[in-house]
Design a protein around this motif. Structure first.
Motif, mmCIF file in Angstrom:
data_model
loop_
_atom_site.group_PDB
_atom_site.id
_atom_site.type_symbol
_atom_site.label_atom_id
_atom_site.label_comp_id
_atom_site.label_asym_id
_atom_site.label_seq_id
_atom_site.Cartn_x
_atom_site.Cartn_y
_atom_site.Cartn_z
ATOM 1 N N GLY A 119 0.717 -1.431 -0.011
ATOM 2 C CA GLY A 119 0.119 -0.204 0.140
ATOM 3 C C GLY A 119 0.657 1.312 0.000
ATOM 4 O O GLY A 119 0.258 2.457 -0.126
ATOM 5 N N CYS A 120 2.209 1.154 -0.121
ATOM 6 C CA CYS A 120 2.831 2.431 -0.119
ATOM 7 C C CYS A 120 2.645 2.801 -1.680
ATOM 8 O O CYS A 120 2.249 2.235 -2.382
ATOM 9 N N ARG A 121 3.358 4.348 -1.732
ATOM 10 C CA ARG A 121 2.964 5.038 -2.986
ATOM 11 C C ARG A 121 3.806 4.163 -3.987
ATOM 12 O O ARG A 121 2.998 4.244 -4.863
ATOM 13 N N LEU A 122 4.933 3.696 -3.704
ATOM 14 C CA LEU A 122 5.535 2.968 -4.766
ATOM 15 C C LEU A 122 4.979 2.009 -5.460
ATOM 16 O O LEU A 122 4.778 1.591 -6.382
ATOM 17 N N CYS A 123 4.453 0.746 -4.500
ATOM 18 C CA CYS A 123 3.941 -0.161 -4.876
ATOM 19 C C CYS A 123 2.555 0.185 -5.414
ATOM 20 O O CYS A 123 2.176 -0.748 -6.403
ATOM 21 N N VAL A 124 1.562 1.106 -4.899
ATOM 22 C CA VAL A 124 0.575 1.134 -5.622
ATOM 23 C C VAL A 124 0.802 1.719 -7.135
ATOM 24 O O VAL A 124 0.150 1.186 -8.042
ATOM 25 N N GLU A 125 1.597 2.580 -6.974
ATOM 26 C CA GLU A 125 1.926 3.307 -8.550
ATOM 27 C C GLU A 125 2.520 1.924 -9.485
ATOM 28 O O GLU A 125 2.372 2.077 -10.731
ATOM 29 N N ASP A 126 3.411 1.240 -9.127
ATOM 30 C CA ASP A 126 3.944 0.085 -9.709
ATOM 31 C C ASP A 126 2.730 -0.839 -10.288
ATOM 32 O O ASP A 126 2.673 -1.308 -11.287
ATOM 33 N N ALA A 127 1.733 -0.892 -9.327
ATOM 34 C CA ALA A 127 0.577 -1.811 -9.714
ATOM 35 C C ALA A 127 -0.170 -0.982 -10.802
ATOM 36 O O ALA A 127 -0.592 -1.725 -11.798
ATOM 37 N N TYR A 128 -0.402 0.164 -10.579
ATOM 38 C CA TYR A 128 -0.841 0.998 -11.722
ATOM 39 C C TYR A 128 -0.443 0.851 -12.889
ATOM 40 O O TYR A 128 -1.065 0.752 -14.007
ATOM 41 N N ALA A 129 0.770 1.376 -12.927
ATOM 42 C CA ALA A 129 1.499 1.264 -14.351
ATOM 43 C C ALA A 129 1.645 -0.135 -14.945
ATOM 44 O O ALA A 129 1.382 -0.261 -16.132
ATOM 45 N N ALA A 130 2.002 -1.292 -13.963
ATOM 46 C CA ALA A 130 1.905 -2.633 -14.579
ATOM 47 C C ALA A 130 0.398 -2.823 -15.359
ATOM 48 O O ALA A 130 0.403 -3.382 -16.292
ATOM 49 N N ALA A 131 -0.608 -2.527 -14.742
ATOM 50 C CA ALA A 131 -1.912 -3.098 -15.111
ATOM 51 C C ALA A 131 -2.079 -1.919 -16.503
ATOM 52 O O ALA A 131 -2.686 -2.494 -17.265
ATOM 53 N N VAL A 154 3.011 -7.205 -8.215
ATOM 54 C CA VAL A 154 4.099 -6.214 -7.130
ATOM 55 C C VAL A 154 4.148 -6.878 -5.592
ATOM 56 O O VAL A 154 5.086 -6.625 -4.967
ATOM 57 N N HIS A 155 2.765 -7.403 -5.530
ATOM 58 C CA HIS A 155 3.018 -8.095 -3.981
ATOM 59 C C HIS A 155 4.141 -8.990 -3.770
ATOM 60 O O HIS A 155 5.042 -9.072 -2.799
ATOM 61 N N ARG A 156 4.257 -9.809 -4.964
ATOM 62 C CA ARG A 156 5.323 -10.912 -4.672
ATOM 63 C C ARG A 156 6.846 -10.159 -4.937
ATOM 64 O O ARG A 156 7.749 -11.057 -4.289
ATOM 65 N N SER A 157 6.607 -9.230 -5.545
ATOM 66 C CA SER A 157 7.933 -8.784 -5.819
ATOM 67 C C SER A 157 7.873 -7.109 -6.015
ATOM 68 O O SER A 157 8.347 -6.569 -6.719
ATOM 69 N N PRO A 158 8.124 -6.544 -4.686
ATOM 70 C CA PRO A 158 7.997 -5.045 -4.645
ATOM 71 C C PRO A 158 9.308 -4.787 -4.827
ATOM 72 O O PRO A 158 10.385 -5.156 -4.744
ATOM 73 N N ASN A 159 9.303 -3.202 -5.342
ATOM 74 C CA ASN A 159 10.646 -2.562 -5.750
ATOM 75 C C ASN A 159 11.398 -1.930 -4.501
ATOM 76 O O ASN A 159 12.011 -0.896 -4.641
ATOM 77 N N HIS A 160 10.969 -2.584 -3.304
ATOM 78 C CA HIS A 160 11.802 -2.078 -2.112
ATOM 79 C C HIS A 160 12.056 -3.189 -1.175
ATOM 80 O O HIS A 160 11.440 -4.361 -1.137
ATOM 81 N N GLU A 161 12.762 -3.027 0.167
ATOM 82 C CA GLU A 161 12.863 -3.930 0.824
ATOM 83 C C GLU A 161 11.623 -3.968 1.822
ATOM 84 O O GLU A 161 11.182 -2.813 2.078
ATOM 85 N N PRO A 162 11.338 -5.086 2.485
ATOM 86 C CA PRO A 162 10.445 -5.221 3.322
ATOM 87 C C PRO A 162 10.481 -4.215 4.573
ATOM 88 O O PRO A 162 11.457 -4.295 4.966
ATOM 89 N N THR A 163 9.587 -3.598 4.877
ATOM 90 C CA THR A 163 9.508 -2.920 6.095
ATOM 91 C C THR A 163 9.235 -3.888 7.245
ATOM 92 O O THR A 163 8.529 -4.758 7.093
ATOM 93 N N PRO A 164 9.550 -3.404 8.698
ATOM 94 C CA PRO A 164 9.492 -4.095 9.725
ATOM 95 C C PRO A 164 7.977 -4.495 9.920
ATOM 96 O O PRO A 164 7.343 -5.683 10.156
ATOM 97 N N GLN A 165 7.060 -3.665 9.529
ATOM 98 C CA GLN A 165 5.349 -3.782 9.543
ATOM 99 C C GLN A 165 5.033 -5.023 8.672
ATOM 100 O O GLN A 165 4.400 -5.791 8.981
ATOM 101 N N LEU A 166 5.474 -4.662 7.401
ATOM 102 C CA LEU A 166 5.180 -5.858 6.383
ATOM 103 C C LEU A 166 5.868 -6.999 6.713
ATOM 104 O O LEU A 166 4.953 -8.052 6.477
ATOM 105 N N ALA A 167 7.122 -7.404 7.225
ATOM 106 C CA ALA A 167 7.544 -8.227 7.483
ATOM 107 C C ALA A 167 6.765 -9.225 8.529
ATOM 108 O O ALA A 167 6.676 -10.343 8.565
ATOM 109 N N ALA A 168 6.215 -8.415 9.562
ATOM 110 C CA ALA A 168 5.183 -9.120 10.442
ATOM 111 C C ALA A 168 4.155 -9.670 10.031
ATOM 112 O O ALA A 168 3.631 -10.671 10.435
ATOM 113 N N LYS A 169 3.721 -9.131 8.828
ATOM 114 C CA LYS A 169 2.444 -9.657 8.269
ATOM 115 C C LYS A 169 2.642 -10.882 7.603
ATOM 116 O O LYS A 169 1.601 -11.493 7.469
ATOM 117 N N GLN A 170 3.827 -11.060 7.000
ATOM 118 C CA GLN A 170 4.124 -12.100 6.285
ATOM 119 C C GLN A 170 4.319 -13.494 6.804
ATOM 120 O O GLN A 170 4.533 -13.738 7.959
#
Length: 93
Positions: A28-40, A77-93
């Protein structure tokens, strides 16, 4: 040139909101949302028009096809984000 738009942009934004509402584990970060938007958008056939112009040459992809394309982009994008996982995201996975 600001009046030239891809007619699928609005449709992809609407589908993206719908799909993201069903993916609470998506970053849900800006980069991931924009990546999904552009990919679609890149996966759909381009359909550029001038603002206010009526172009009736070809059938656009169905709403279901746009949503499926967005869903696939979000999953990529979820499988391969363009950034390192954040601590909050790592806890979700």
């Amino acid at each position: 040139l600001e009046n030239v738009r891809n007619r699928h942009e609005v449709r992809v934004v609407a589908a993206l909101r719908k799909v993201l509402a069903t993916h609470p584990d998506f970053c849900g970060c800006r980069l991931c949302v924009e990546d999904a938007y552009a990919a679609a958008l890149n996966s759909l056939p381009p359909h550029y028009v001038q603002a206010g112009a009526m172009v009736l040459r070809r059938l656009p992809p169905s709403d279901e096809q746009v949503e499926l394309t967005v869903r696939e982009a979000v999953e990529r994008v979820h499988r391969s984000p363009n950034h390192e996982p954040t601590p909050q995201l790592a806890a979700k996975q």
